[in-house]
Design an enzyme around this catalytic site. Structure first.
Site, mmCIF file in Angstrom:
data_model
loop_
_atom_site.group_PDB
_atom_site.id
_atom_site.type_symbol
_atom_site.label_atom_id
_atom_site.label_comp_id
_atom_site.label_asym_id
_atom_site.label_seq_id
_atom_site.Cartn_x
_atom_site.Cartn_y
_atom_site.Cartn_z
ATOM 1 N N LYS A 13 10.959 24.387 23.771
ATOM 2 C CA LYS A 13 11.887 23.483 24.461
ATOM 3 C C LYS A 13 11.877 23.730 25.973
ATOM 4 C CE LYS A 13 13.335 21.183 20.888
ATOM 5 N NZ LYS A 13 13.036 19.744 20.766
ATOM 6 N N SER A 60 16.372 21.079 24.536
ATOM 7 C CA SER A 60 17.502 21.798 23.946
ATOM 8 C C SER A 60 18.062 22.758 24.980
ATOM 9 C CB SER A 60 17.035 22.592 22.721
ATOM 10 O OG SER A 60 17.984 23.587 22.378
ATOM 11 N N TYR A 72 11.022 28.414 19.100
ATOM 12 C CA TYR A 72 11.732 27.140 19.339
ATOM 13 C C TYR A 72 12.178 27.044 20.798
ATOM 14 C CZ TYR A 72 15.361 23.534 18.953
ATOM 15 O OH TYR A 72 16.132 22.410 19.139
ATOM 16 N N ASN A 74 11.344 12.945 20.357
ATOM 17 C CA ASN A 74 12.497 13.607 19.736
ATOM 18 C C ASN A 74 12.113 14.492 18.548
ATOM 19 O OD1 ASN A 74 15.494 13.712 18.684
ATOM 20 N ND2 ASN A 74 14.273 12.854 16.996
ATOM 21 N N ALA A 94 11.032 28.622 23.377
ATOM 22 C CA ALA A 94 9.861 28.528 24.267
ATOM 23 C C ALA A 94 9.306 27.111 24.270
ATOM 24 C CB ALA A 94 8.795 29.525 23.819
ATOM 25 N N GLY A 103 10.463 11.202 15.282
ATOM 26 C CA GLY A 103 11.471 11.904 14.488
ATOM 27 C C GLY A 103 12.670 11.015 14.235
ATOM 28 N N ALA A 104 12.403 9.737 13.973
ATOM 29 C CA ALA A 104 13.477 8.730 13.950
ATOM 30 C C ALA A 104 14.008 8.434 12.547
ATOM 31 C CB ALA A 104 12.981 7.436 14.602
ATOM 32 N N ARG A 150 15.929 10.271 10.763
ATOM 33 C CA ARG A 150 17.272 10.835 10.536
ATOM 34 C C ARG A 150 17.796 11.438 11.843
ATOM 35 N NH1 ARG A 150 13.865 13.878 7.775
ATOM 36 N NH2 ARG A 150 14.663 13.431 5.701
ATOM 37 N N VAL A 156 3.358 13.863 14.468
ATOM 38 C CA VAL A 156 3.216 13.942 15.930
ATOM 39 C C VAL A 156 2.187 14.980 16.373
ATOM 40 C CG1 VAL A 156 5.586 13.149 16.336
ATOM 41 C CG2 VAL A 156 5.101 15.609 16.294
HETATM 42 N N1 LIG Z 1 20.544 19.345 15.862
HETATM 43 C C1 LIG Z 1 20.684 20.172 16.914
HETATM 44 O O1 LIG Z 1 21.570 21.040 16.940
HETATM 45 C C2 LIG Z 1 19.775 20.050 18.096
HETATM 46 C C3 LIG Z 1 20.150 20.675 19.309
HETATM 47 C C4 LIG Z 1 19.290 20.593 20.397
HETATM 48 C C5 LIG Z 1 18.105 19.897 20.293
HETATM 49 N N2 LIG Z 1 17.769 19.302 19.107
HETATM 50 C C6 LIG Z 1 16.494 18.609 19.050
HETATM 51 O O2 LIG Z 1 16.720 17.265 18.713
HETATM 52 C C7 LIG Z 1 15.605 16.770 17.975
HETATM 53 C C8 LIG Z 1 16.102 16.125 16.692
HETATM 54 O O3 LIG Z 1 16.859 17.088 15.978
HETATM 55 P P1 LIG Z 1 17.665 16.709 14.654
HETATM 56 O O4 LIG Z 1 18.781 17.678 14.569
HETATM 57 O O5 LIG Z 1 17.928 15.265 14.584
HETATM 58 O O6 LIG Z 1 16.567 17.141 13.548
HETATM 59 P P2 LIG Z 1 16.374 16.617 12.029
HETATM 60 O O7 LIG Z 1 15.694 17.747 11.332
HETATM 61 O O8 LIG Z 1 17.651 16.097 11.487
HETATM 62 O O9 LIG Z 1 15.351 15.399 12.229
HETATM 63 C C9 LIG Z 1 14.077 15.628 12.774
HETATM 64 C C10 LIG Z 1 13.139 14.534 12.317
HETATM 65 O O10 LIG Z 1 11.832 14.830 12.879
HETATM 66 C C11 LIG Z 1 10.868 14.592 11.871
HETATM 67 N N3 LIG Z 1 9.674 15.389 12.103
HETATM 68 C C12 LIG Z 1 9.564 16.748 12.010
HETATM 69 N N4 LIG Z 1 8.301 17.115 12.213
HETATM 70 C C13 LIG Z 1 7.594 15.980 12.447
HETATM 71 C C14 LIG Z 1 6.231 15.720 12.712
HETATM 72 N N5 LIG Z 1 5.323 16.705 12.766
HETATM 73 N N6 LIG Z 1 5.843 14.443 12.917
HETATM 74 C C15 LIG Z 1 6.749 13.430 12.837
HETATM 75 N N7 LIG Z 1 8.047 13.620 12.575
HETATM 76 C C16 LIG Z 1 8.459 14.882 12.372
HETATM 77 C C17 LIG Z 1 11.551 14.966 10.569
HETATM 78 O O11 LIG Z 1 10.911 14.362 9.437
HETATM 79 C C18 LIG Z 1 12.966 14.454 10.796
HETATM 80 O O12 LIG Z 1 13.132 13.125 10.355
HETATM 81 C C19 LIG Z 1 14.685 17.962 17.744
HETATM 82 O O13 LIG Z 1 13.660 17.966 18.711
HETATM 83 C C20 LIG Z 1 15.593 19.142 17.937
HETATM 84 O O14 LIG Z 1 14.897 20.295 18.360
HETATM 85 C C21 LIG Z 1 18.577 19.359 18.020
#
Ligand SMILES: NC(=O)c1ccc[n+]([C@@H]2O[C@H](COP(=O)([O-])OP(=O)(O)OC[C@H]3O[C@@H](n4cnc5c(N)ncnc54)[C@H](O)[C@@H]3O)[C@@H](O)[C@H]2O)c1
Length: 252
Positions: free
Chosen positions: A163, A145, A159, A93, A161, A14-15, A17, A67
Site C-alpha cells: 500500500k 490504506s 500488505y 481497488n 509495503a 475488485g468490484a 463486493r 488483476v
Molecule cells: N476493508 C478495510 O478495512 C480496508 C482498509 C483500507 C484499505 N482497504 C483496501 O480496499 C480495497 C478493497 O477492500 P475490501 O475490504 O472491499 O476487500 P474485499 O475482500 O471485501 O473485496 C476485495 C475484492 O477484490 C477481489 N480480488 C481479490 N484479488 C483479486 C484479483 N487478483 N483480481 C481481481 N479481483 C481480485 C475479490 O474477489 C473481492 O471481490 C483493498 O485494496 C483493500 O486493501 C480495505
C-alpha cells in the site's frame, strides 16, 4: 458538491463486493457507465446483476479478470473501451490483506500480496493510459490504506509495503501524465466494514476500533464517496494527492 459523471465511463477492480462494489454503485448513481472487474465469478455475476437492475443493463459491464495477469488486464480494459466507446475513470481497488506475522510470511505469500495490491494497479494504469489520454477528463484513483502511511501493526508487513508502494506509484504517475490532463490520486482508508474485516476475530476488531478516534469502522460508502469526489470535476486541480479517510487514526 454533487458529482455529475453523466457520459463518463469507469472501470473498477475488485468490484464484486465491499469497497469496490460501493464505488461502482456510487459512480453509477452519479451517471457513469461502469465495468466491474473481479476474479470471483459468482460474486461478480450477482453484484453486477443487482446493480444493472437498479441502473440499467447498458450501464453495467461485468468483466471476469485477475488483476495479476497482464493479458487479462488488457482484455478487461479492451472490453470496457469497446462496450462504452472509451474510458474516463480507472479505480484500482482489488486487494488482499493477510494478517500473517512477519516471520511467518513466506516468499510465495509476499509475492502474491505485492502482485495483487501493487502490480495489478501498475498493469491497469499502463493498459488504460491510451484510453484515458483520449478522454478529456481522465482520472485514476488508487485505493491504498492508512497502513501504507503508518506501517502495518495488525495487518501484514507485506500488505503495508504494497500500500505504501501504491502511494508512490500514484505520485510518480501523477507527474508523468499531468500533461495529458489525467489526474492520479489515492485514498487511504482506515479499517472499513467489509467481508475482509468481518473475517477478523471480534477481539481483533475491538482492538482496531479502539484506536480510531471516531470509534468505529468506516462504511464502504464512506470510502466510495471520497473516490467519487476524486473521479469528478470537483477534483479537477487535485493530482498526486493522498486523501485520508481514516476516522482520525492518522492526523498529519
Ligand atoms: N476493508 C478495510 O478495512 C480496508 C482498509 C483500507 C484499505 N482497504 C483496501 O480496499 C480495497 C478493497 O477492500 P475490501 O475490504 O472491499 O476487500 P474485499 O475482500 O471485501 O473485496 C476485495 C475484492 O477484490 C477481489 N480480488 C481479490 N484479488 C483479486 C484479483 N487478483 N483480481 C481481481 N479481483 C481480485 C475479490 O474477489 C473481492 O471481490 C483493498 O485494496 C483493500 O486493501 C480495505
Amino acid at each position: 458538491m454533487p458529482t455529475d459523471l453523466s457520459g463518463r465511463s469507469a472501470l473498477v477492480t475488485g468490484a464484486a463486493r465491499g469497497i469496490g462494489l460501493a464505488v461502482a454503485a456510487d459512480l453509477a448513481a452519479n451517471g457513469a457507465r461502469v465495468a466491474l472487474v473481479d476474479a470471483d465469478g459468482p460474486a461478480l455475476t450477482a453484484s453486477a446483476g443487482e446493480l444493472a437492475g437498479r441502473t440499467g443493463a447498458a450501464n453495467v459491464l461485468p468483466v471476469l479478470a485477475d488483476v495479476t495477469s497482464a493479458s487479462e488486464v488488457q482484455g478487461a480494459v479492451a472490453a470496457a473501451v469497446s462496450a462504452f466507446g472509451g474510458l474516463d475513470i480507472l479505480v484500482n481497488n482489488a486487494g488482499i490483506c493477510p494478517l500473517t506475522p512477519f516471520e511467518a510470511i513466506d516468499e510465495a505469500e509476499w509475492d502474491r500480496v505485492l502482485a495483487v495490491n501493487l502490480k495489478g494497479a501498475f498493469l491497469f494504469c499502463q493498459a488504460a493510459l491510451p484510453a484515458l489520454r483520449r478522454s478529456r477528463s481522465g482520472r485514476i484513483v488508487n485505493v491504498s490504506s492508512v497502513s501504507g502511511q503508518m506501517g502495518g501493526v495488525l495487518v501484514g508487513a507485506h500488505y503495508a509495503a504494497s500500500k505504501a508502494g501504491l502511494i508512490a506509484l500514484t505520485k510518480s504517475l501523477a507527474r508523468l501524465v499531468a500533461g495529458d490532463g489525467i489526474t492520479v490520486n489515492c485514498v487511504t482508508p482506515a479499517t472499513t466494514a467489509t467481508d475482509l474485516t468481518a473475517a477478523w476475530s471480534p477481539e481483533l476488531q475491538d482492538r482496531v476500533r479502539a484506536q480510531i478516534p471516531l470509534g468505529r469502522f468506516a462504511g464502504a460508502g464512506e470510502i466510495a464517496a471520497a473516490v467519487c469526489f476524486l473521479a469528478g470535476d470537483g477534483a479537477s486541480f487535485i493530482t498526486g494527492a493522498t486523501l485520508d479517510v481514516n476516522g482520525g487514526l492518522l492526523m498529519r
